[in-house]
Design a protein around this motif. Sequence first.
Motif, PDB file in Angstrom:
ATOM      1  N   PRO A 258       0.593  -1.038  -0.436  1.00 21.37           N
ATOM      2  CA  PRO A 258      -0.373  -0.049  -0.369  1.00 21.37           C
ATOM      3  C   PRO A 258       1.406   1.153   0.236  1.00 21.37           C
ATOM      4  O   PRO A 258       1.759   1.241   0.915  1.00 21.37           O
ATOM      5  CB  PRO A 258      -0.794  -0.484   1.342  1.00 21.37           C
ATOM      6  CG  PRO A 258      -1.140  -0.993   1.863  1.00 21.37           C
ATOM      7  CD  PRO A 258       0.442  -2.001   1.348  1.00 21.37           C
ATOM      8  N   GLY A 259       0.329   2.225  -0.604  1.00 17.69           N
ATOM      9  CA  GLY A 259       1.148   3.248  -0.619  1.00 17.69           C
ATOM     10  C   GLY A 259       0.504   4.120   0.858  1.00 17.69           C
ATOM     11  O   GLY A 259      -0.068   3.304   1.561  1.00 17.69           O
ATOM     12  N   ALA A 260       0.663   5.556   0.560  1.00 17.24           N
ATOM     13  CA  ALA A 260       0.655   6.506   1.517  1.00 17.24           C
ATOM     14  C   ALA A 260      -1.179   7.224   1.529  1.00 17.24           C
ATOM     15  O   ALA A 260      -1.432   7.160   0.253  1.00 17.24           O
ATOM     16  CB  ALA A 260       1.487   8.118   1.637  1.00 17.24           C
ATOM     17  N   CYS A 261      -1.899   6.884   2.533  1.00 13.74           N
ATOM     18  CA  CYS A 261      -2.834   7.152   3.437  1.00 13.74           C
ATOM     19  C   CYS A 261      -3.200   7.724   4.243  1.00 13.74           C
ATOM     20  O   CYS A 261      -2.784   7.683   5.555  1.00 13.74           O
ATOM     21  CB  CYS A 261      -3.791   5.638   3.555  1.00 13.74           C
ATOM     22  SG  CYS A 261      -6.063   5.932   3.771  1.00 13.74           S
ATOM     23  N   LEU A 262      -3.656   8.996   3.839  1.00 16.08           N
ATOM     24  CA  LEU A 262      -3.785  10.267   4.916  1.00 16.08           C
ATOM     25  C   LEU A 262      -5.608   9.882   5.906  1.00 16.08           C
ATOM     26  O   LEU A 262      -5.459  10.092   6.873  1.00 16.08           O
ATOM     27  CB  LEU A 262      -4.435  11.206   4.375  1.00 16.08           C
ATOM     28  CG  LEU A 262      -3.179  11.640   4.106  1.00 16.08           C
ATOM     29  CD1 LEU A 262      -3.344  13.697   3.021  1.00 16.08           C
ATOM     30  CD2 LEU A 262      -2.176  11.829   4.198  1.00 16.08           C
ATOM     31  N   THR A 263      -6.091   8.604   5.257  1.00 14.15           N
ATOM     32  CA  THR A 263      -7.564   8.713   5.541  1.00 14.15           C
ATOM     33  C   THR A 263      -7.173   7.076   7.242  1.00 14.15           C
ATOM     34  O   THR A 263      -8.254   7.399   8.328  1.00 14.15           O
ATOM     35  CB  THR A 263      -8.790   8.078   5.123  1.00 14.15           C
ATOM     36  OG1 THR A 263      -8.117   6.902   4.778  1.00 14.15           O
ATOM     37  CG2 THR A 263      -8.674   9.505   4.225  1.00 14.15           C
ATOM     38  N   THR A 264      -6.265   6.440   7.635  1.00 19.60           N
ATOM     39  CA  THR A 264      -6.081   5.678   8.102  1.00 19.60           C
ATOM     40  C   THR A 264      -6.068   6.625   9.177  1.00 19.60           C
ATOM     41  O   THR A 264      -4.725   7.017   9.457  1.00 19.60           O
ATOM     42  CB  THR A 264      -5.139   4.354   8.168  1.00 19.60           C
ATOM     43  OG1 THR A 264      -4.048   5.329   7.922  1.00 19.60           O
ATOM     44  CG2 THR A 264      -5.291   3.745   6.814  1.00 19.60           C
ATOM     45  N   ASN A 265      -5.662   5.083  10.478  1.00 19.47           N
ATOM     46  CA  ASN A 265      -5.384   6.462  11.362  1.00 19.47           C
ATOM     47  C   ASN A 265      -3.159   6.140  11.920  1.00 19.47           C
ATOM     48  O   ASN A 265      -2.863   6.287  12.914  1.00 19.47           O
ATOM     49  CB  ASN A 265      -5.804   5.672  12.795  1.00 19.47           C
ATOM     50  CG  ASN A 265      -5.427   4.442  13.063  1.00 19.47           C
ATOM     51  OD1 ASN A 265      -4.811   3.754  12.326  1.00 19.47           O
ATOM     52  ND2 ASN A 265      -6.073   3.837  14.120  1.00 19.47           N
ATOM     53  N   PHE A 266      -2.367   6.174  10.641  1.00 19.43           N
ATOM     54  CA  PHE A 266      -1.693   5.408  10.526  1.00 19.43           C
ATOM     55  C   PHE A 266      -0.488   5.932  11.616  1.00 19.43           C
ATOM     56  O   PHE A 266       0.784   5.924  12.098  1.00 19.43           O
ATOM     57  CB  PHE A 266      -0.977   5.505   9.505  1.00 19.43           C
ATOM     58  CG  PHE A 266       0.541   4.540   9.235  1.00 19.43           C
ATOM     59  CD1 PHE A 266       1.057   3.190   9.168  1.00 19.43           C
ATOM     60  CD2 PHE A 266       1.852   5.898   9.301  1.00 19.43           C
ATOM     61  CE1 PHE A 266       2.480   2.905   8.911  1.00 19.43           C
ATOM     62  CE2 PHE A 266       2.920   4.908   9.057  1.00 19.43           C
ATOM     63  CZ  PHE A 266       3.314   3.960   9.174  1.00 19.43           C
ATOM     64  N   ALA A 267      -0.745   7.957  11.200  1.00 13.18           N
ATOM     65  CA  ALA A 267       0.570   8.642  11.859  1.00 13.18           C
ATOM     66  C   ALA A 267      -0.096   8.941  13.566  1.00 13.18           C
ATOM     67  O   ALA A 267       1.443   8.751  13.988  1.00 13.18           O
ATOM     68  CB  ALA A 267       0.455   9.655  11.542  1.00 13.18           C
ATOM     69  N   ALA A 268      -0.695   8.594  13.649  1.00 11.16           N
ATOM     70  CA  ALA A 268      -1.785   8.682  14.970  1.00 11.16           C
ATOM     71  C   ALA A 268      -0.545   7.440  15.568  1.00 11.16           C
ATOM     72  O   ALA A 268      -0.225   8.072  17.215  1.00 11.16           O
ATOM     73  CB  ALA A 268      -2.849   8.885  15.420  1.00 11.16           C
TER      74      ALA A 268
END
Length: 249
Positions: A170-180
């Motif tokens: 998978p590429g970068a997704c801004l709608t998941t909570n990955f960064a948090a």
Amino acid sequence: MKTVLITGTSSGYGRRTALHFHEQGWNVVATMRTPRPDVLPVSDRLRVVALDVTDPQSIAAALDAAGPVDALVNNAGVPSISVFEGTPMARVREVFETNTFGVMATTQAVLPLFRERGSGVIVNVTSSVVLGHMPLSAVYKASKMAVEGFTASLALELAPFGVYAKTVEPGACLTTNFAARATNGTPLDQLVPAPYASWAEKTMAEFTGQDLFTQESDVAETVWRAVHDTTGQLRFPAGPDAVRLAQAK
């Protein structure tokens, strides 16, 4: 009617993938470390089962509860964003325990069933970080690169038995909570050593300002395609940014 077991389905890619397979008529065993049935629809073709991929007893119990499955999707993962110098080794081991050893343990548990039956598909969800040189991801990338190498060799071992192993990137997704989850809500400048602070801030700004991003549905659809692919393709980039990286590579 076929059955898929998916790990890490409480949110993000795992949840969307569980929904996609269910919509396509499959039976779905949606596993989570802490079961949350409320995040998925009520259906006689969808069961939520507890599974901690770092716990052998939990893996065995989940597979016993699932019964025969046709596909295993190893999606559960721990995110990590930081510079390596500022990452405690305890955190490194935590990331590898889930992202690498958890994938291996769950895969090993299902292999006898697939081999004896002469069919089955294992899809390991990695990341587009394996496709390029990305900063702030040394530990995370290392854990995912290990899974890429593991899967490539595993695919050769399983081929004589009619069993497939593949990766979805998978590429970068801004709608998941990955960064948090990667920072536990702590600002990045509080996690990195002071000498790296301005560079890390600039790097993150460049990342969030890129022109292409992945949607959760991109990953679900790519996992579906990987499960059904019979061409021998090993790696499946998911999302326009991942596809672009794969083409450049």
